[in-house]
Design a protein around this motif. Structure first.
Motif, PDB file in Angstrom:
ATOM      1  N   ARG A  55       0.829  -1.210  -0.155  1.00 32.66           N
ATOM      2  CA  ARG A  55       0.033  -0.118   0.023  1.00 32.66           C
ATOM      3  C   ARG A  55       1.046   1.416   0.117  1.00 32.66           C
ATOM      4  O   ARG A  55       2.048   1.132   0.107  1.00 32.66           O
ATOM      5  CB  ARG A  55      -1.026   0.015   1.319  1.00 32.66           C
ATOM      6  CG  ARG A  55      -0.348   0.016   2.619  1.00 32.66           C
ATOM      7  CD  ARG A  55      -1.255  -0.132   3.804  1.00 32.66           C
ATOM      8  NE  ARG A  55      -0.518  -0.091   4.960  1.00 32.66           N
ATOM      9  CZ  ARG A  55      -0.257   1.031   5.793  1.00 32.66           C
ATOM     10  NH1 ARG A  55      -0.767   2.074   5.553  1.00 32.66           N
ATOM     11  NH2 ARG A  55       0.203   0.776   6.896  1.00 32.66           N
ATOM     12  N   ASP A  76     -13.153   5.374  -5.541  1.00 28.64           N
ATOM     13  CA  ASP A  76     -12.645   4.161  -4.881  1.00 28.64           C
ATOM     14  C   ASP A  76     -11.353   4.101  -5.486  1.00 28.64           C
ATOM     15  O   ASP A  76     -10.818   2.954  -5.545  1.00 28.64           O
ATOM     16  CB  ASP A  76     -13.588   3.003  -4.838  1.00 28.64           C
ATOM     17  CG  ASP A  76     -13.321   2.013  -3.924  1.00 28.64           C
ATOM     18  OD1 ASP A  76     -12.953   2.186  -2.815  1.00 28.64           O
ATOM     19  OD2 ASP A  76     -13.627   0.500  -4.437  1.00 28.64           O
ATOM     20  N   GLY A  77     -10.491   4.968  -5.774  1.00 28.75           N
ATOM     21  CA  GLY A  77      -9.044   4.693  -6.177  1.00 28.75           C
ATOM     22  C   GLY A  77      -8.886   5.694  -7.056  1.00 28.75           C
ATOM     23  O   GLY A  77      -9.168   6.777  -7.568  1.00 28.75           O
ATOM     24  N   GLY A  90      -6.406   1.395  -4.991  1.00 27.74           N
ATOM     25  CA  GLY A  90      -7.970   1.431  -4.567  1.00 27.74           C
ATOM     26  C   GLY A  90      -7.904   1.342  -3.049  1.00 27.74           C
ATOM     27  O   GLY A  90      -7.144   1.285  -2.322  1.00 27.74           O
ATOM     28  N   SER A  91      -9.148   1.126  -2.679  1.00 24.17           N
ATOM     29  CA  SER A  91      -9.634   0.839  -1.351  1.00 24.17           C
ATOM     30  C   SER A  91      -9.152   1.855  -0.448  1.00 24.17           C
ATOM     31  O   SER A  91      -8.369   2.014   0.658  1.00 24.17           O
ATOM     32  CB  SER A  91      -9.215  -0.434  -0.639  1.00 24.17           C
ATOM     33  OG  SER A  91      -9.860  -1.558  -1.295  1.00 24.17           O
ATOM     34  N   ARG A  93      -8.514   4.795   2.269  1.00 24.79           N
ATOM     35  CA  ARG A  93      -8.906   4.964   3.818  1.00 24.79           C
ATOM     36  C   ARG A  93      -8.455   6.080   4.226  1.00 24.79           C
ATOM     37  O   ARG A  93      -7.014   6.190   4.326  1.00 24.79           O
ATOM     38  CB  ARG A  93      -8.685   3.555   4.195  1.00 24.79           C
ATOM     39  CG  ARG A  93      -9.105   3.446   5.946  1.00 24.79           C
ATOM     40  CD  ARG A  93      -8.849   2.164   6.480  1.00 24.79           C
ATOM     41  NE  ARG A  93      -7.459   1.937   6.701  1.00 24.79           N
ATOM     42  CZ  ARG A  93      -6.694   2.430   7.766  1.00 24.79           C
ATOM     43  NH1 ARG A  93      -7.239   2.880   8.802  1.00 24.79           N
ATOM     44  NH2 ARG A  93      -5.424   2.171   7.685  1.00 24.79           N
ATOM     45  N   VAL A 123      -4.030   3.648   0.536  1.00 23.02           N
ATOM     46  CA  VAL A 123      -4.659   3.212  -0.620  1.00 23.02           C
ATOM     47  C   VAL A 123      -3.598   1.823  -0.885  1.00 23.02           C
ATOM     48  O   VAL A 123      -2.510   1.665  -0.687  1.00 23.02           O
ATOM     49  CB  VAL A 123      -4.455   3.834  -1.927  1.00 23.02           C
ATOM     50  CG1 VAL A 123      -5.362   5.096  -1.596  1.00 23.02           C
ATOM     51  CG2 VAL A 123      -2.939   4.415  -2.175  1.00 23.02           C
ATOM     52  N   ASP A 124      -4.473   1.035  -1.287  1.00 22.67           N
ATOM     53  CA  ASP A 124      -3.910  -0.622  -1.440  1.00 22.67           C
ATOM     54  C   ASP A 124      -3.392  -0.539  -3.032  1.00 22.67           C
ATOM     55  O   ASP A 124      -4.237  -0.124  -3.946  1.00 22.67           O
ATOM     56  CB  ASP A 124      -4.777  -1.670  -1.470  1.00 22.67           C
ATOM     57  CG  ASP A 124      -5.287  -1.722  -0.018  1.00 22.67           C
ATOM     58  OD1 ASP A 124      -4.515  -1.444   0.684  1.00 22.67           O
ATOM     59  OD2 ASP A 124      -6.375  -2.279   0.327  1.00 22.67           O
TER      60      ASP A 124
END
Length: 130
Positions: A55, A76-77, A90-91, A93, A123-124
């Protein structure tokens, strides 16, 4: 308290124009490529970002209400260009860490004691892009 919004606005038309060219290759910097929620325009925002396993952690020096943060969360990314590599991430947070534990020591000290910016975006890494 993050850096005041007027500084962000001023940087948008000054410092960001320079760092936009440095961010894709300089250590500790990244260029976040994101699309506007309303306009659909593509934006490129230079930021401090550091890889942590699979990440990236991005310092939110202007806070979590910045347009680019809201764009990344809504989509979402985004894409991330750093160290001459290009990633789809993405993901997203947003989280708060007053200690700035995921940052290297010089950046951690600046975020804690100078900028007083405790918010971060994680972010991943989904895949590396060509």
């Amino acid at each position: 308290m993050p850096t005041p919004r007027w500084v962000a606005h001023a940087n948008k038309f000054s410092l960001n124009l320079i760092t936009r060219y440095i961010a894709p290759w300089a250590p500790g910097w990244a260029l976040v490529v994101h699309r506007g929620r309303k306009s659909g325009r593509v934006f490129r925002t230079p930021l401090w970002a550091f890889r942590r396993q699979n990440r990236y952690v991005i310092a939110l020096t202007y806070g979590s209400e910045s347009d680019w943060v809201r764009n990344v969360l809504a989509a979402d990314g985004c894409e991330l260009r750093t160290r001459l590599r290009h990633y789809e991430v993405g993901s997203p947070r947003v989280y708060r860490d007053a200690r700035a534990a995921d940052m290297p020591l010089p950046i951690r000290l600046m975020l804690r004691y100078v900028l007083r910016a405790p918010d971060f975006l994680s972010v991943d890494i989904l895949r590396e892009l060509p």
